[in-house]
Design a protein around this motif. Structure first.
Motif, PDB file in Angstrom:
ATOM      1  N   VAL A  67      21.042  -2.533   8.767  1.00 22.69           N
ATOM      2  CA  VAL A  67      19.903  -3.047   8.146  1.00 22.69           C
ATOM      3  C   VAL A  67      18.716  -1.995   8.401  1.00 22.69           C
ATOM      4  N   LEU A  68      18.209  -1.646   7.289  1.00 24.06           N
ATOM      5  CA  LEU A  68      16.977  -0.890   7.454  1.00 24.06           C
ATOM      6  C   LEU A  68      15.941  -1.353   6.807  1.00 24.06           C
ATOM      7  N   LEU A  69      14.859  -1.701   7.580  1.00 25.41           N
ATOM      8  CA  LEU A  69      13.790  -2.033   7.399  1.00 25.41           C
ATOM      9  C   LEU A  69      12.534  -1.108   7.311  1.00 25.41           C
ATOM     10  N   LEU A  70      12.152  -0.982   6.067  1.00 28.43           N
ATOM     11  CA  LEU A  70      11.151  -0.204   5.722  1.00 28.43           C
ATOM     12  C   LEU A  70       9.587  -0.656   5.819  1.00 28.43           C
ATOM     13  N   ALA A  71       9.005  -0.345   6.833  1.00 31.38           N
ATOM     14  CA  ALA A  71       7.500  -0.946   6.895  1.00 31.38           C
ATOM     15  C   ALA A  71       6.485  -0.148   6.785  1.00 31.38           C
ATOM     16  N   ASN A  72       5.660  -0.128   5.813  1.00 30.69           N
ATOM     17  CA  ASN A  72       4.756   1.000   5.420  1.00 30.69           C
ATOM     18  C   ASN A  72       3.208   0.153   5.321  1.00 30.69           C
ATOM     19  N   ASN A  73       2.340   0.768   6.071  1.00 24.21           N
ATOM     20  CA  ASN A  73       0.957   0.496   6.063  1.00 24.21           C
ATOM     21  C   ASN A  73       0.641  -1.094   6.252  1.00 24.21           C
ATOM     22  N   CYS A  74       1.299  -1.569   7.327  1.00 24.41           N
ATOM     23  CA  CYS A  74       1.272  -3.052   7.339  1.00 24.41           C
ATOM     24  C   CYS A  74       0.211  -3.214   8.125  1.00 24.41           C
ATOM     25  N   THR A  75      -0.749  -4.214   7.943  1.00 24.56           N
ATOM     26  CA  THR A  75      -1.736  -4.755   8.497  1.00 24.56           C
ATOM     27  C   THR A  75      -1.692  -5.991   9.227  1.00 24.56           C
ATOM     28  N   ASP A  76      -0.572  -6.472   9.130  1.00 30.97           N
ATOM     29  CA  ASP A  76      -0.170  -7.734   9.882  1.00 30.97           C
ATOM     30  C   ASP A  76       0.632  -7.444  11.188  1.00 30.97           C
TER      31      ASP A  76
END
Length: 92
Positions: A67-76
């Protein structure tokens, strides 16, 4: 840009790069999850993936999928939730 990459047994935070990561030896499937501010939904999605079964109703073996989780610019708290999930289910 930063990505969270979930590999069997580890969560890697690394800068975005175009260099490929080598797959696991027995890899059958790679699931890519784009996530931006999904803290309120991400656990449900990860649970659904972790509890997947094959056509005979058997749980999928860790290492046969990634599983590749791509998180970008999350503010939470998406990244925090994913890191805690990884600690709770290290084989996932």
């Amino acid at each position: 840009m930063t990505g969270l990459t979930s590999l069997p047994g580890q969560l890697i935070k690394r800068p975005f790069t175009s260099e490929p990561c080598p797959p696991s030896v027995n890899l059958s499937v790679i699931v890519i999850i784009p996530a931006r501010n999904e803290g309120h939904h991400i656990s449900v999605s990860l649970d659904a993936l972790r509890l997947q079964t094959d056509e005979n109703g058997r749980m999928l073996e860790p290492g046969t999928y990634e599983v590749l989780l791509l998180a970008n610019n999350c503010t939470d708290n998406t990244a925090i939730i994913v890191e805690e999930y990884q600690r709770r289910y290290p084989a996932f």
